[in-house]
Design an enzyme around this catalytic site. Structure first.
Site, PDB file in Angstrom:
ATOM      1  N   SER A   1       0.860  -1.188   0.000  1.00 63.03           N
ATOM      2  CA  SER A   1       0.000   0.000   0.000  1.00 63.03           C
ATOM      3  C   SER A   1       0.892   1.233   0.000  1.00 63.03           C
ATOM      4  O   SER A   1       2.077   1.133   0.373  1.00 63.03           O
ATOM      5  CB  SER A   1      -0.849  -0.011   1.279  1.00 63.03           C
ATOM      6  OG  SER A   1      -1.486   1.221   1.481  1.00 63.03           O
TER       7      SER A   1
ATOM      8  N   TYR B   1      -2.770  -2.117  10.355  1.00 60.05           N
ATOM      9  CA  TYR B   1      -2.767  -2.262   8.889  1.00 60.05           C
ATOM     10  C   TYR B   1      -1.463  -1.715   8.304  1.00 60.05           C
ATOM     11  O   TYR B   1      -0.800  -2.370   7.496  1.00 60.05           O
ATOM     12  CB  TYR B   1      -3.989  -1.518   8.334  1.00 60.05           C
ATOM     13  CG  TYR B   1      -4.105  -1.530   6.821  1.00 60.05           C
ATOM     14  CD1 TYR B   1      -4.621  -2.636   6.153  1.00 60.05           C
ATOM     15  CD2 TYR B   1      -3.721  -0.418   6.066  1.00 60.05           C
ATOM     16  CE1 TYR B   1      -4.743  -2.639   4.761  1.00 60.05           C
ATOM     17  CE2 TYR B   1      -3.837  -0.414   4.685  1.00 60.05           C
ATOM     18  CZ  TYR B   1      -4.355  -1.525   4.032  1.00 60.05           C
ATOM     19  OH  TYR B   1      -4.463  -1.519   2.666  1.00 60.05           O
TER      20      TYR B   1
END
Ligand code: NAP
Length: 248
Positions: A139, A152
């Site tokens: 990400s 996360y």
């Protein structure tokens, strides 16, 4: 990618589904893997004249990954490309308020899931003369940080560390391992984030030089490109596909 066998995890929707479409359109057999077997998604591709098959697999469960990879290899004999994409988001809260259960659940899918898949993909690729290519989906949060997403973001950083190290371990034998770092992409995962806080979309777009969210197909193209045999000297790279967000 003609006649190549490509595994894509988390392929039922979003980025994974777009990857399965892109690999199949490029001539590969797309193996769609998800925690709920993506039967309809694979059928859609087959009905469009492409090659695809679906499997149920929980990437956080080592036994499930081992069994799935072994069934795929029994049927197809090889794995040429893999996109380890399955991932989940955690509820947004300051770090100390994230529960142990939420933390463990995030690590199990977003980090251990990539670890499990990569390990068995590599063990298979090592047996093949043509070896293969792996792309892990990290990400933009694997490079930067966002408040309220400690578990996360930590996993997405870990995926880049894992990608770089494994790339060093296996580059000499011909297995190329890279990562793609998506910015905010319009998928069910992002839609859910926006649904919970509609202000988020405006704020996000304000910080993206491209002035819009990304589309799943734009991530799929990057993953496909990294797996293409002609891009044979790219290893351990973490490719940002974020409309320029991380330039700031
Ligand atoms: P998504 O729409 O939520 O799709 C993820 C897929 O993974 C779902 O089909 C989900 O199934 C499946 N999955 C979840 N847990 C699994 C497990 N244990 N085993 C196998 N499959 C599992 O997500 P996305 O937005 O396409 O994101 C895909 C990847 O890109 C993720 O790794 C995410 O972190 C990363 N990413 C996304 C964005 C974004 O803006 N969308 C940005 C940066 C990075 P269920 O729905 O049934 O749980």
């Amino acid at each position: 990618m003609k006649d190549k066998i490509a595994i894509i995890t988390g392929a039922a929707q979003g980025i994974g589904k777009a990857c399965a479409q892109a690999f199949a359109k490029a001539g590969a057999t797309s193996i769609l893997v998800d925690i709920n077997e993506p039967i309809d998604q694979a059928r859609e591709l087959v009905e469009a004249g492409l090659k695809a098959e679906s499997y149920r697999c929980d990437v956080s469960d080592k036994a499930s990954v081992m069994e799935t990879i072994s069934r795929i290899v029994d049927k197809y004999g090889q794995i040429d490309a893999a996109v380890n994409n399955a991932g989940i988001q955690t509820p947004q809260r300051p770090m100390a308020e994230i529960t142990d259960e939420e933390f463990e659940c995030t690590v199990a899918v977003d980090f251990k899931g990539v670890w499990n898949c990569m390990r068995y993909e590599i063990l298979q690729m090592l047996k093949q003369k043509s070896k293969g290519a792996i792309v892990n989906i990290s990400s933009q949060g694997g490079i930067t940080a966002f408040p309220g997403q400690a578990a996360y973001i930590a996993c997405k950083h870990a995926v880049i560390g894992l990608t770089r190290t494994a790339a060093m371990d296996y580059a000499a034998v011909g297995i190329r391992i890279n990562a793609v770092c998506p910015g905010v992409i319009r998928t069910p995962m992002a839609e859910e984030l926006i649904r919970r806080n509609p202000e988020v979309e405006r704020e996000l777009i304000r910080d993206i030089p491209a002035g819009r969210l990304g589309e799943p197909e734009e991530i799929a193209q990057a993953a496909l490109w990294l797996c293409e045999p002609k891009n044979s000297f790219i290893a351990g790279h973490a490719l940002l596909v974020d409309g320029g967000f991380t330039i700031h």
